[in-house]
Design a protein around this motif. Sequence first.
Motif, PDB file in Angstrom:
ATOM      1  N   VAL A  68       0.848  -1.192   0.000  1.00 19.26           N
ATOM      2  CA  VAL A  68       0.000   0.000   0.000  1.00 19.26           C
ATOM      3  C   VAL A  68       0.887   1.247   0.000  1.00 19.26           C
ATOM      4  O   VAL A  68       1.712   1.402   0.884  1.00 19.26           O
ATOM      5  CB  VAL A  68      -0.916   0.028   1.233  1.00 19.26           C
ATOM      6  N   PRO A  69       0.734   2.139  -1.014  1.00 21.66           N
ATOM      7  CA  PRO A  69       1.550   3.349  -1.056  1.00 21.66           C
ATOM      8  C   PRO A  69       1.186   4.286   0.105  1.00 21.66           C
ATOM      9  O   PRO A  69       0.215   4.050   0.823  1.00 21.66           O
ATOM     10  CB  PRO A  69       1.176   3.994  -2.394  1.00 21.66           C
ATOM     11  N   SER A  70       1.980   5.362   0.273  1.00 21.48           N
ATOM     12  CA  SER A  70       1.680   6.313   1.333  1.00 21.48           C
ATOM     13  C   SER A  70       0.902   7.514   0.821  1.00 21.48           C
ATOM     14  O   SER A  70       0.388   8.306   1.612  1.00 21.48           O
ATOM     15  CB  SER A  70       2.973   6.796   1.981  1.00 21.48           C
ATOM     16  N   GLY A  71       0.851   7.677  -0.488  1.00 28.01           N
ATOM     17  CA  GLY A  71       0.099   8.804  -1.010  1.00 28.01           C
ATOM     18  C   GLY A  71       0.094   8.788  -2.525  1.00 28.01           C
ATOM     19  O   GLY A  71       0.858   8.064  -3.163  1.00 28.01           O
TER      20      GLY A  71
ATOM     21  N   TYR B 209      -5.826   2.856  -6.788  1.00 30.83           N
ATOM     22  CA  TYR B 209      -5.427   3.362  -5.481  1.00 30.83           C
ATOM     23  C   TYR B 209      -5.633   4.858  -5.509  1.00 30.83           C
ATOM     24  O   TYR B 209      -5.283   5.524  -6.486  1.00 30.83           O
ATOM     25  CB  TYR B 209      -3.964   3.038  -5.199  1.00 30.83           C
TER      26      TYR B 209
ATOM     27  N   ALA C   6      -5.303   7.957  -2.582  1.00 31.56           N
ATOM     28  CA  ALA C   6      -5.104   8.337  -1.179  1.00 31.56           C
ATOM     29  C   ALA C   6      -6.221   9.266  -0.705  1.00 31.56           C
ATOM     30  O   ALA C   6      -6.602   9.235   0.466  1.00 31.56           O
ATOM     31  CB  ALA C   6      -3.752   9.008  -1.007  1.00 31.56           C
TER      32      ALA C   6
ATOM     33  N   CYS D 240      -8.073   1.360  -1.977  1.00 28.58           N
ATOM     34  CA  CYS D 240      -6.916   0.571  -2.391  1.00 28.58           C
ATOM     35  C   CYS D 240      -7.403  -0.816  -2.752  1.00 28.58           C
ATOM     36  O   CYS D 240      -7.739  -1.618  -1.881  1.00 28.58           O
ATOM     37  CB  CYS D 240      -5.877   0.507  -1.274  1.00 28.58           C
TER      38      CYS D 240
ATOM     39  N   PRO E 129      -7.420  -4.615  -3.514  1.00 24.77           N
ATOM     40  CA  PRO E 129      -6.488  -5.715  -3.221  1.00 24.77           C
ATOM     41  C   PRO E 129      -5.977  -6.326  -4.526  1.00 24.77           C
ATOM     42  O   PRO E 129      -6.604  -6.147  -5.579  1.00 24.77           O
ATOM     43  CB  PRO E 129      -7.349  -6.701  -2.437  1.00 24.77           C
TER      44      PRO E 129
ATOM     45  N   MET F 241      -3.611  13.846   2.685  1.00 27.22           N
ATOM     46  CA  MET F 241      -2.616  12.836   3.048  1.00 27.22           C
ATOM     47  C   MET F 241      -2.981  12.127   4.351  1.00 27.22           C
ATOM     48  O   MET F 241      -2.487  11.071   4.645  1.00 27.22           O
ATOM     49  CB  MET F 241      -1.237  13.501   3.213  1.00 27.22           C
TER      50      MET F 241
ATOM     51  N   ALA G 166      -5.654  10.722   5.124  1.00 27.14           N
ATOM     52  CA  ALA G 166      -6.357   9.468   4.853  1.00 27.14           C
ATOM     53  C   ALA G 166      -5.386   8.351   4.518  1.00 27.14           C
ATOM     54  O   ALA G 166      -5.613   7.208   4.871  1.00 27.14           O
ATOM     55  CB  ALA G 166      -7.340   9.679   3.706  1.00 27.14           C
ATOM     56  N   SER G 167      -4.292   8.726   3.878  1.00 25.88           N
ATOM     57  CA  SER G 167      -3.385   7.704   3.390  1.00 25.88           C
ATOM     58  C   SER G 167      -2.719   6.941   4.532  1.00 25.88           C
ATOM     59  O   SER G 167      -2.498   5.752   4.444  1.00 25.88           O
ATOM     60  CB  SER G 167      -2.317   8.319   2.512  1.00 25.88           C
TER      61      SER G 167
ATOM     62  N   LEU H  36      -4.833   4.207   5.727  1.00 24.13           N
ATOM     63  CA  LEU H  36      -5.228   3.215   4.734  1.00 24.13           C
ATOM     64  C   LEU H  36      -4.363   1.963   4.862  1.00 24.13           C
ATOM     65  O   LEU H  36      -3.158   2.027   4.999  1.00 24.13           O
ATOM     66  CB  LEU H  36      -5.059   3.826   3.338  1.00 24.13           C
ATOM     67  N   ARG H  37      -4.995   0.798   4.838  1.00 25.29           N
ATOM     68  CA  ARG H  37      -4.230  -0.440   4.862  1.00 25.29           C
ATOM     69  C   ARG H  37      -4.743  -1.321   3.734  1.00 25.29           C
ATOM     70  O   ARG H  37      -5.831  -1.122   3.217  1.00 25.29           O
ATOM     71  CB  ARG H  37      -4.389  -1.202   6.174  1.00 25.29           C
ATOM     72  N   ALA H  38      -3.913  -2.301   3.419  1.00 25.17           N
ATOM     73  CA  ALA H  38      -4.369  -3.235   2.399  1.00 25.17           C
ATOM     74  C   ALA H  38      -5.492  -4.061   2.994  1.00 25.17           C
ATOM     75  O   ALA H  38      -5.487  -4.385   4.174  1.00 25.17           O
ATOM     76  CB  ALA H  38      -3.227  -4.142   1.986  1.00 25.17           C
ATOM     77  N   THR H  39      -6.488  -4.390   2.215  1.00 26.30           N
ATOM     78  CA  THR H  39      -7.560  -5.225   2.725  1.00 26.30           C
ATOM     79  C   THR H  39      -7.402  -6.628   2.171  1.00 26.30           C
ATOM     80  O   THR H  39      -6.816  -6.832   1.123  1.00 26.30           O
ATOM     81  CB  THR H  39      -8.935  -4.690   2.319  1.00 26.30           C
TER      82      THR H  39
END
Lengths: 359, 570
Positions: A54-57, A68, A70, A75, A77, B1, B3-4, B7-10
């Motif tokens: 998962v990227p940061s932004g 994806y 932000a 995101c 899967p 930013m 929100a990012s 955010l996690r992978a689901t």
Amino acid sequence: MTDLVLTGLRKTYGDFVALDSTDLTVEQGEFLTLLGPSGCGKSTTLAAIAGLDVPSGGRITFQGRDLYNAETGLCLPPEARNFGVVFQSYALWPHMTVEKNVSMPLELRRVPAAERRARVAETLELVGLAAFARRYPGELSGGQQQRVALARAIVFKPPLLLLDEPLSNLDAQLRLQARSWLKDIQRSLGLTTIYVTHDQEEALAMSDRIVVMKQGRIVQMGRPEDIYGTPLHPFSAQFVGSANLLEAELLSVGDDGLARVRLPNGPEILGHAPLPLTGAGPVSLVLRPERIGLAPVAGPGPVNEIIVQAGAVSYLGEGYEQVLDLAGQSLRRKGERAMTEGPGRIQVAAADLLVFRKD
Amino acid sequence: MAASSALRATDGGRSQAVQWLIWLVTAVLMLAPALPILLQVFVDRPLYDSGWQYGFGNITALLTSPAFGRALLTTLVFAALTVVIAQAIGIFAAIVLGRTDLPGRSLIGGVLMWPLYLSHLIFAVGWLIAYGPSGLVTQFATQIAGGAPWTLYSVLGMAVVAGVSQAPLAYLYCLYGAVKSVDPALESAARTVGAGPFAVLRRVTLPLMLPSIVTSAALNLIIAVETLSIPLFLGRPAKIETISTQLYMLGVASSTPQYGLIASSSLLLIVLVAATLMLQRLILRHSHRYETVKGKGVRTAPLRLGPWRWPLALAMWAFLALGVIVPVICIVLRAFTSFLSPLIAPWHVLTLDNFRQLFGNATLVRSIGNTFFVSIAAAVIATLLAVMIALVVQRSNFRLKGSLEALAYSPRVIPGMITGIGVFYAAIVLPPMGWLRDSLWILVIAYVMAALPLGLGVIQPAVAQISADLDKAARSSGADWLAAMRRVMLPLLRAAMAGSFVLLFVSYLKSYVIAIFLMAPGLEVMGVSMLTLWTNGEVGVTAAFASLQILGIAVFLTAARILMGVKLYD
């Protein structure tokens, strides 16, 4: 038509910036290579596109659809992205036969059994492994495993193929064959492909476009010929074709890009500035080892004649590589014949001596 | 930013539901028994009585009781002596058997492992039949020396029996954690700079063993603090009390159990165990200094003992004969005789009476069936749960995986007897668990909880060995987390699951402490039955029962090795 768009994509681990606000677009059917040394962010980029990280932004869209984002907190899967991925380790499932490995993406997509069998057979045929369908991965050679990995990634006809250093575990001879084989398959299927490698030869040989990356940033992108022929950054020149890098002081620049520079404790010489350069100050000079001549060269533009101290010679087979000392800075020269050790003269066209603002 | 960062992978909706379920089951399983104990510490009367008054009465009562202070001191002295004996034997054996050309070293190593397959209870019975005040060997020695040359009914006697029975653990940790895994190049390097073989052992091999020594010492210390049968059989006749025997007397042997005191001593035991584990961590915080990269180098030739070979082998065999083989033989001998004495040859008193008595007793026969049912059910459930927990912790993006791992390992600080107490409380206090009180499933639950870390210890390293690329490949091929785990990880974990099952099954089969507080008519298991038989003075029937259990474990381990290819501790 544009397929994939990365906008301001970032990835940080605590304070460490693995990928710094990157923009990139990939056209449909294009073979794009992310090239750079380890830690440059190329694999991070690939993992972000695949959905494995998962990227940061930033934002990633594919064919107009967000993968994806932000801003919205979306995101997808990996299983929802429908991209084919070939891993550096191949990641073949050791408890399944070749056939079963390749058929799994179709099973997961609930493709009816008859069609599944036909498509698995067809794909194994394509990669030349039809005879090995019932073998287990552990019973195959490295090159064959690599083909199974590719078959598994393309059997479900993904719109985008992602390859993470797929050839780096093969020995040199095999790597050369696999390179052209892989390119042929990609071209015949018209697959949009993103290829990650640290091997500049691979990148030059296979890509439609190369993206050179360094420390999480894109340094240059362009056709292989442009990257090699007109590097726009000392790093691209150094990484692709391993050019010499020299320190110098800028004296003046003409409108035609002709730059006059002085080497520390050395002579004044003429070079070419590919990017606009103004004023004075420290600069980096880039010079390809094979562009250092011994005989006076005729051609457009001025030519520098420089006195050097010739040093140790290594024989390379197709020619010689020699270490030269230019006023205390070390240079490598490649040529059909070597200079005799001791003082000597070299000829360098101003157009071959690229001048960049020092980073 | 902003929100990012959140955010996690689901892993997909279906997968997340399963992950939450696993977390919930683990949390209930771990907390339901632990919380009532805590509650009981601060409540003045049994939890099943009404009119609770909160306070520290239980703790002050415990701390001001002189009997408790003595028991605490005895426990610490006994545990420390046990660890010293177990570590000395284990370290010495690991170096000699793993590193030298001692003749017959693999056979010696095999026999040294026997105590690990037997429970403390059986081991204590064996030692008592051989070396107890009226033991066979003791009587021999008395005839020769004209007076009892030793007494097992002492703290030192307890520590010797516990030390020998726990030596295999130290041996295993030092052998596989160090002697066999140290890069031979490190030792070769020392040789090249001028160190002789014994200097290498002392300056390179032994220091690199430090983490294994510390880890196994901590484990052995915990086991010694928790053990019940050895202090009960060897200590009580001499009025030596440890915390575990006190707990047993307060809770099981007493007609009016003092639940407040039981809960406070349980808490104290938990604190002792947790302190030990923290001390271990503290000592090993620089453990990377001992990490050695495994080389492909050829194993250096074993150290040559020269003239010491045969004397040393003889000494090892003498130790094993006295410490391990004689006690086991005495159990079997006693099982088939009416009594043992050096004055009468055993074949004159041969009898099957003990077995007849055993099989004539419906309760004892039932306890065999119960043991197998509970052991199999608990080993299957604990293995499956361990696999699911390991996969969520190591291979998912689940939000609470940190707390899941902490929960799953929490039984490490809870001695087995106290797990039993906790489950017993939970069944009393929590109405939905009431039906469990008369069901074998209450034992299954306690067993699963107590040994979950043991199962995880087998499963987690196996998961770590499977490349993460394999499930990533499944994910990008179109599988959600659940499908990736089911289709790729589970099949690859089959061998580890078999290993975990075998290990758990054997440890359940020989277990007795967990079930002690959960005993009710109909819920008897072999270990507890043996404990009761012995305390009632039924030596012959106990020996017959113990022989049966030894036979059962030997048959099962052999079958597991042949049928499933599972080799424990290898």
